[in-house]
Scaffold this motif. Structure first.
Motif, PDB file in Angstrom:
ATOM      1  N   LEU A  91       0.830  -1.204   0.000  1.00  0.00           N
ATOM      2  CA  LEU A  91       0.000   0.000   0.000  1.00  0.00           C
ATOM      3  C   LEU A  91       0.870   1.262   0.000  1.00  0.00           C
ATOM      4  O   LEU A  91       0.608   2.215  -0.729  1.00  0.00           O
ATOM      5  N   ILE A  92       1.901   1.248   0.817  1.00  0.00           N
ATOM      6  CA  ILE A  92       2.802   2.404   0.895  1.00  0.00           C
ATOM      7  C   ILE A  92       3.566   2.576  -0.416  1.00  0.00           C
ATOM      8  O   ILE A  92       3.665   3.691  -0.949  1.00  0.00           O
ATOM      9  N   LYS A  93       4.078   1.481  -0.952  1.00  0.00           N
ATOM     10  CA  LYS A  93       4.872   1.519  -2.187  1.00  0.00           C
ATOM     11  C   LYS A  93       4.034   1.997  -3.373  1.00  0.00           C
ATOM     12  O   LYS A  93       4.500   2.781  -4.190  1.00  0.00           O
ATOM     13  N   TRP A  94       2.792   1.515  -3.471  1.00  0.00           N
ATOM     14  CA  TRP A  94       1.934   1.834  -4.612  1.00  0.00           C
ATOM     15  C   TRP A  94       1.166   3.147  -4.447  1.00  0.00           C
ATOM     16  O   TRP A  94       0.598   3.651  -5.422  1.00  0.00           O
ATOM     17  N   PHE A  95       1.128   3.687  -3.251  1.00  0.00           N
ATOM     18  CA  PHE A  95       0.300   4.876  -3.003  1.00  0.00           C
ATOM     19  C   PHE A  95       0.566   6.017  -3.990  1.00  0.00           C
ATOM     20  O   PHE A  95      -0.381   6.552  -4.572  1.00  0.00           O
ATOM     21  N   PRO A  96       1.825   6.425  -4.218  1.00  0.00           N
ATOM     22  CA  PRO A  96       2.040   7.550  -5.146  1.00  0.00           C
ATOM     23  C   PRO A  96       1.555   7.249  -6.574  1.00  0.00           C
ATOM     24  O   PRO A  96       1.041   8.132  -7.259  1.00  0.00           O
ATOM     25  N   ILE A  97       1.717   6.012  -7.019  1.00  0.00           N
ATOM     26  CA  ILE A  97       1.292   5.634  -8.371  1.00  0.00           C
ATOM     27  C   ILE A  97      -0.228   5.699  -8.476  1.00  0.00           C
ATOM     28  O   ILE A  97      -0.777   6.273  -9.425  1.00  0.00           O
ATOM     29  N   ILE A  98      -0.908   5.121  -7.506  1.00  0.00           N
ATOM     30  CA  ILE A  98      -2.372   5.107  -7.521  1.00  0.00           C
ATOM     31  C   ILE A  98      -2.930   6.515  -7.325  1.00  0.00           C
ATOM     32  O   ILE A  98      -3.924   6.894  -7.941  1.00  0.00           O
ATOM     33  N   TRP A  99      -2.272   7.313  -6.491  1.00  0.00           N
ATOM     34  CA  TRP A  99      -2.729   8.682  -6.247  1.00  0.00           C
ATOM     35  C   TRP A  99      -2.740   9.489  -7.545  1.00  0.00           C
ATOM     36  O   TRP A  99      -3.658  10.276  -7.789  1.00  0.00           O
ATOM     37  N   ARG A 100      -1.724   9.296  -8.381  1.00  0.00           N
ATOM     38  CA  ARG A 100      -1.624  10.059  -9.635  1.00  0.00           C
ATOM     39  C   ARG A 100      -2.414   9.427 -10.782  1.00  0.00           C
ATOM     40  O   ARG A 100      -2.512  10.009 -11.851  1.00  0.00           O
ATOM     41  N   ASP A 101      -2.955   8.233 -10.576  1.00  0.00           N
ATOM     42  CA  ASP A 101      -3.666   7.524 -11.645  1.00  0.00           C
ATOM     43  C   ASP A 101      -4.950   8.253 -12.030  1.00  0.00           C
ATOM     44  O   ASP A 101      -5.654   8.790 -11.187  1.00  0.00           O
ATOM     45  N   ARG A 102      -5.214   8.283 -13.333  1.00  0.00           N
ATOM     46  CA  ARG A 102      -6.461   8.827 -13.869  1.00  0.00           C
ATOM     47  C   ARG A 102      -6.983   7.839 -14.902  1.00  0.00           C
ATOM     48  O   ARG A 102      -6.220   7.127 -15.533  1.00  0.00           O
ATOM     49  N   ASP A 103      -8.282   7.832 -15.098  1.00  0.00           N
ATOM     50  CA  ASP A 103      -8.909   6.854 -15.981  1.00  0.00           C
ATOM     51  C   ASP A 103      -9.046   7.312 -17.427  1.00  0.00           C
ATOM     52  O   ASP A 103      -9.551   6.577 -18.254  1.00  0.00           O
ATOM     53  N   TYR A 104      -8.618   8.513 -17.758  1.00  0.00           N
ATOM     54  CA  TYR A 104      -8.911   9.054 -19.080  1.00  0.00           C
ATOM     55  C   TYR A 104      -7.747   9.031 -20.069  1.00  0.00           C
ATOM     56  O   TYR A 104      -7.878   9.532 -21.188  1.00  0.00           O
ATOM     57  N   ASP A 105      -6.621   8.463 -19.698  1.00  0.00           N
ATOM     58  CA  ASP A 105      -5.469   8.529 -20.601  1.00  0.00           C
ATOM     59  C   ASP A 105      -4.607   7.281 -20.446  1.00  0.00           C
ATOM     60  O   ASP A 105      -4.364   6.817 -19.337  1.00  0.00           O
ATOM     61  N   SER A 106      -4.123   6.780 -21.556  1.00  0.00           N
ATOM     62  CA  SER A 106      -3.269   5.587 -21.541  1.00  0.00           C
ATOM     63  C   SER A 106      -1.939   5.848 -20.839  1.00  0.00           C
ATOM     64  O   SER A 106      -1.274   4.913 -20.404  1.00  0.00           O
ATOM     65  N   HIS A 107      -1.545   7.094 -20.731  1.00  0.00           N
ATOM     66  CA  HIS A 107      -0.302   7.460 -20.046  1.00  0.00           C
ATOM     67  C   HIS A 107      -0.254   6.835 -18.650  1.00  0.00           C
ATOM     68  O   HIS A 107       0.782   6.309 -18.218  1.00  0.00           O
ATOM     69  N   TYR A 108      -1.376   6.860 -17.940  1.00  0.00           N
ATOM     70  CA  TYR A 108      -1.431   6.374 -16.566  1.00  0.00           C
ATOM     71  C   TYR A 108      -1.361   4.847 -16.516  1.00  0.00           C
ATOM     72  O   TYR A 108      -0.763   4.286 -15.596  1.00  0.00           O
TER      73      TYR A 108
END
Length: 190
Positions: A34-51
């Protein structure tokens, strides 16, 4: 053949012996994840393949580090090499490197010219340096594919050739990246 049923006591004993002892490490690993993935998930958005590519890069990078540090089997080093190649391709696709590479061979200046009697402006493009022939010569196999591309068939503008080549190279990088993942993903266990 006789079916063997376990007594309640045997079930509890087996559960205690083979399951419970792993609970502390599972809880610890879950919290660390949870700690390791938190920054990645926090910045995730559903509208772009970039994420999506960002999540893939993070996961493959973590798996690569683990394979490299443990080195448990004979294919570990090769797996790490393949994962690192995929990571480089993910970066190139995510940043659209191949789509924009031809800009290194082209220098332009733009002027915004006011349209009299309105609040609008038009854009005038001035080409300062055009080395696109050099770019075309750099990738002869890609140039051969240009003539069959749909955009090329719809226009006779020679300036579009480097752009079409960039699009072809971008698509090739995506296909190679996915092909490498598809071919190797089941080998990435430790």
């Amino acid at each position: 053949m006789e079916s063997t049923k376990l007594s309640l006591w045997n079930k509890i004993y087996l559960w205690w012996k083979y399951e419970v002892k792993y609970y502390p490490s599972r809880i610890k690993d879950g919290v660390l994840n949870l700690i390791k993935w938190f920054p990645i998930i926090w910045r995730d958005r559903d509208y772009d393949s970039h994420y999506l590519l960002e999540i893939m890069k993070f996961k493959i990078n973590q798996m690569s580090k683990l394979q490299e540090s443990l080195n448990l089997h004979s294919d570990s080093k090769r797996n790490v090499e393949i994962m690192n190649t995929i990571l480089r391709l993910l970066d190139k696709v995510q940043e659209e490197h191949y789509r924009h590479e031809y800009y290194d061979y082209l220098e332009t200046r733009y002027k915004f010219i006011h349209v009299d009697g309105t609040e609008y402006h038009t854009v005038e493009e001035e080409i300062i340096r055009d080395d696109s022939e050099e770019y075309i010569k750099k990738y002869p196999l890609t140039f051969n594919q240009v003539t069959s591309h749909k955009i090329y068939k719809e226009t006779d503008d020679r300036r579009l050739i480097p752009m079409i080549m960039g699009e072809i190279r971008h698509e090739k990088a995506k296909k190679l990246m996915l092909k490498l993942i598809n071919k190797n993903i089941e080998k990435w266990w430790t």
